[in-house]
Design a protein around this motif. Sequence first.
Motif, PDB file in Angstrom:
ATOM      1  N   HIS A   1       0.867  -1.184   0.000  1.00  0.00           N
ATOM      2  CA  HIS A   1       0.000   0.000   0.000  1.00  0.00           C
ATOM      3  C   HIS A   1       0.903   1.234   0.000  1.00  0.00           C
ATOM      4  O   HIS A   1       1.885   1.287   0.735  1.00  0.00           O
ATOM      5  CB  HIS A   1      -0.841  -0.028   1.281  1.00  0.00           C
ATOM      6  CG  HIS A   1      -1.713   1.166   1.480  1.00  0.00           C
ATOM      7  ND1 HIS A   1      -2.938   1.300   0.859  1.00  0.00           N
ATOM      8  CD2 HIS A   1      -1.560   2.265   2.247  1.00  0.00           C
ATOM      9  CE1 HIS A   1      -3.498   2.443   1.239  1.00  0.00           C
ATOM     10  NE2 HIS A   1      -2.674   3.054   2.083  1.00  0.00           N
ATOM     11  N   LEU A   2       0.584   2.220  -0.840  1.00  0.00           N
ATOM     12  CA  LEU A   2       1.422   3.431  -0.910  1.00  0.00           C
ATOM     13  C   LEU A   2       0.571   4.702  -0.834  1.00  0.00           C
ATOM     14  O   LEU A   2      -0.444   4.835  -1.534  1.00  0.00           O
ATOM     15  CB  LEU A   2       2.224   3.431  -2.224  1.00  0.00           C
ATOM     16  CG  LEU A   2       3.108   4.662  -2.492  1.00  0.00           C
ATOM     17  CD1 LEU A   2       4.295   4.745  -1.527  1.00  0.00           C
ATOM     18  CD2 LEU A   2       3.613   4.664  -3.937  1.00  0.00           C
ATOM     19  N   HIS A   3       1.025   5.651   0.003  1.00  0.00           N
ATOM     20  CA  HIS A   3       0.487   7.019   0.035  1.00  0.00           C
ATOM     21  C   HIS A   3      -1.042   7.099   0.138  1.00  0.00           C
ATOM     22  O   HIS A   3      -1.681   7.891  -0.574  1.00  0.00           O
ATOM     23  CB  HIS A   3       0.967   7.791  -1.192  1.00  0.00           C
ATOM     24  CG  HIS A   3       2.452   8.035  -1.236  1.00  0.00           C
ATOM     25  ND1 HIS A   3       3.236   8.069  -0.112  1.00  0.00           N
ATOM     26  CD2 HIS A   3       3.295   8.269  -2.291  1.00  0.00           C
ATOM     27  CE1 HIS A   3       4.500   8.312  -0.455  1.00  0.00           C
ATOM     28  NE2 HIS A   3       4.565   8.420  -1.766  1.00  0.00           N
ATOM     29  N   GLY A   4      -1.611   6.256   0.991  1.00  0.00           N
ATOM     30  CA  GLY A   4      -3.042   6.408   1.289  1.00  0.00           C
ATOM     31  C   GLY A   4      -3.982   5.663   0.374  1.00  0.00           C
ATOM     32  O   GLY A   4      -5.190   5.693   0.591  1.00  0.00           O
TER      33      GLY A   4
ATOM     34  N   ASN B   1       4.027  16.100   2.929  1.00  0.00           N
ATOM     35  CA  ASN B   1       3.874  16.824   1.667  1.00  0.00           C
ATOM     36  C   ASN B   1       4.884  16.257   0.680  1.00  0.00           C
ATOM     37  O   ASN B   1       6.020  15.954   1.045  1.00  0.00           O
ATOM     38  CB  ASN B   1       4.097  18.326   1.863  1.00  0.00           C
ATOM     39  CG  ASN B   1       3.982  19.059   0.541  1.00  0.00           C
ATOM     40  OD1 ASN B   1       4.928  19.111  -0.225  1.00  0.00           O
ATOM     41  ND2 ASN B   1       2.812  19.606   0.253  1.00  0.00           N
ATOM     42  N   HIS B   2       4.441  16.123  -0.578  1.00  0.00           N
ATOM     43  CA  HIS B   2       5.241  15.405  -1.573  1.00  0.00           C
ATOM     44  C   HIS B   2       5.769  16.335  -2.673  1.00  0.00           C
ATOM     45  O   HIS B   2       5.799  15.958  -3.856  1.00  0.00           O
ATOM     46  CB  HIS B   2       4.403  14.280  -2.170  1.00  0.00           C
ATOM     47  CG  HIS B   2       5.188  13.118  -2.674  1.00  0.00           C
ATOM     48  ND1 HIS B   2       6.054  13.206  -3.745  1.00  0.00           N
ATOM     49  CD2 HIS B   2       5.254  11.842  -2.238  1.00  0.00           C
ATOM     50  CE1 HIS B   2       6.586  12.010  -3.953  1.00  0.00           C
ATOM     51  NE2 HIS B   2       6.133  11.167  -3.058  1.00  0.00           N
ATOM     52  N   THR B   3       6.223  17.527  -2.284  1.00  0.00           N
ATOM     53  CA  THR B   3       6.767  18.446  -3.289  1.00  0.00           C
ATOM     54  C   THR B   3       8.084  17.929  -3.862  1.00  0.00           C
ATOM     55  O   THR B   3       8.954  17.462  -3.125  1.00  0.00           O
ATOM     56  CB  THR B   3       6.972  19.838  -2.645  1.00  0.00           C
ATOM     57  OG1 THR B   3       5.678  20.357  -2.327  1.00  0.00           O
ATOM     58  CG2 THR B   3       7.681  20.799  -3.582  1.00  0.00           C
TER      59      THR B   3
ATOM     60  N   THR C   1      12.678  11.480   7.545  1.00  0.00           N
ATOM     61  CA  THR C   1      12.322  12.053   6.248  1.00  0.00           C
ATOM     62  C   THR C   1      12.585  11.026   5.161  1.00  0.00           C
ATOM     63  O   THR C   1      13.619  10.337   5.191  1.00  0.00           O
ATOM     64  CB  THR C   1      13.098  13.358   5.960  1.00  0.00           C
ATOM     65  OG1 THR C   1      12.559  13.948   4.771  1.00  0.00           O
ATOM     66  CG2 THR C   1      14.588  13.134   5.724  1.00  0.00           C
ATOM     67  N   GLN C   2      11.642  10.888   4.239  1.00  0.00           N
ATOM     68  CA  GLN C   2      11.895  10.095   3.044  1.00  0.00           C
ATOM     69  C   GLN C   2      12.639  11.021   2.092  1.00  0.00           C
ATOM     70  O   GLN C   2      12.196  12.137   1.810  1.00  0.00           O
ATOM     71  CB  GLN C   2      10.566   9.639   2.419  1.00  0.00           C
ATOM     72  CG  GLN C   2      10.708   8.742   1.203  1.00  0.00           C
ATOM     73  CD  GLN C   2      10.943   7.273   1.567  1.00  0.00           C
ATOM     74  OE1 GLN C   2      10.883   6.911   2.741  1.00  0.00           O
ATOM     75  NE2 GLN C   2      11.213   6.431   0.581  1.00  0.00           N
ATOM     76  N   PHE C   3      13.804  10.581   1.648  1.00  0.00           N
ATOM     77  CA  PHE C   3      14.558  11.358   0.657  1.00  0.00           C
ATOM     78  C   PHE C   3      14.448  10.571  -0.642  1.00  0.00           C
ATOM     79  O   PHE C   3      14.992   9.467  -0.763  1.00  0.00           O
ATOM     80  CB  PHE C   3      16.014  11.507   1.112  1.00  0.00           C
ATOM     81  CG  PHE C   3      16.913  12.192   0.115  1.00  0.00           C
ATOM     82  CD1 PHE C   3      16.512  13.342  -0.566  1.00  0.00           C
ATOM     83  CD2 PHE C   3      18.188  11.697  -0.140  1.00  0.00           C
ATOM     84  CE1 PHE C   3      17.348  13.970  -1.482  1.00  0.00           C
ATOM     85  CE2 PHE C   3      19.036  12.317  -1.045  1.00  0.00           C
ATOM     86  CZ  PHE C   3      18.606  13.455  -1.720  1.00  0.00           C
TER      87      PHE C   3
END
Length: 394
Positions: A143-146, A217-219, A329-331
Amino acid sequence: MLYPNSNYFYFIFCILLILVSISSCQTQTANNKVQKSEQNSITKSEFGKMPDGTSVYLYTLRNTQNMEVRISDYGGIITHWIAPDNKGRYEDIVLGYDSLDGYLKATPYFGAIVGRYGNRISKGKFILDGQTYHLATNNGENHLHGGLRGFDKVLWTATTVDSEIPTLKLSYLSKDGEEGYPGNLQVEVIYSLQEDNSLKIDYQATTDKTTIVNLTNHTYFNLSGDVKGDILNHEITLNADYFLPVDSTLIPTGELKSVKGSAFDFLQNKPIGKGINDTENEQIRYGKGYDHSWVLNPSKEKSAMNFVATVLEPISGRVLEVFTMEPATQFYTGNFLDGTIIGKKGIAYKKRYGFCLETQHYPDSPNQKNFPSTVLKPNEVYKTSTIYKLSVKQ
Ligand code: BGC
């Protein structure tokens, strides 16, 4: 006859100078240089329509330094961030689309709020209070990002906040059972553009049933300005002695591994590109570059926002600093971009044309006993903040 003396000419000259500078205030010149504006503002314009005809809006936040951030109520997406370089040129430093349609068709989460659980949950399964929950498996077996329609794909209710600084409040009620998650989750995300050129993001959530939450946030940033190439020359310092190794499906193994001496060591600043192709390193192979969670070194002052990273793009001189209350943090270095997405101004986004610093809890926490908890109970308030701050190194 009386002739004006030199003081008189000097006085007239000064008046003319003042008039000229007032009339040029707020104007944008051909090479994108912008004069300082006197006032901050927040304005609203239509961005497009949802398939059912509902209007989607874009909010433009501007501070007195003339920094500009545009945010949509669709997905809470940061669509544009216009920031100066070392020559005073204002350019866009985030990836995205020119129009809403791009975001509606397909997006690798450009600029969006990600939830209810940012990042991966192994096999889309977790147990809470003895009950097993099943979520969509939208990333291979995980599962990814909701899920299929996460917080990045919903329309938020936007209100502009009466404040000294441009502030936008977005609210969303994620219903009990939405995407398989338990509990009605009331979420608020507040974006505020500060006078020091930082964008602060405050997240808050409450639930009526025990659930899990991990918002981010995925900027995708590219500090070169208007995306002049990949991000491999950007120099990054990451405040982390440890990172989380993953399996081949990018689920953490549970180990916290020291970064020392490896391609994952960014304790001293170095170009992103330096170790990114070190395919001897299994972790680099699994991520196709960097796509991992770095465990942030705890801040010495308990209440303070913790330092995450500094990124410098040496040609433009733009510097991004990130601070957060989150433990990791995900980098992510845009390894899955492949040039098929045509972004703003017709630019094709190729591999590694953007990087993300997604502040958050560890991936797959609901299945990993030793990771900090992401459980939210009905009597609790989920509260977290992250700051992205822009400056220029001359
Ligand atoms: C993930 C990547 C993914 C990207 C876009 C990142 O947060 O870690 O694996 O490809 O988001 O979906």
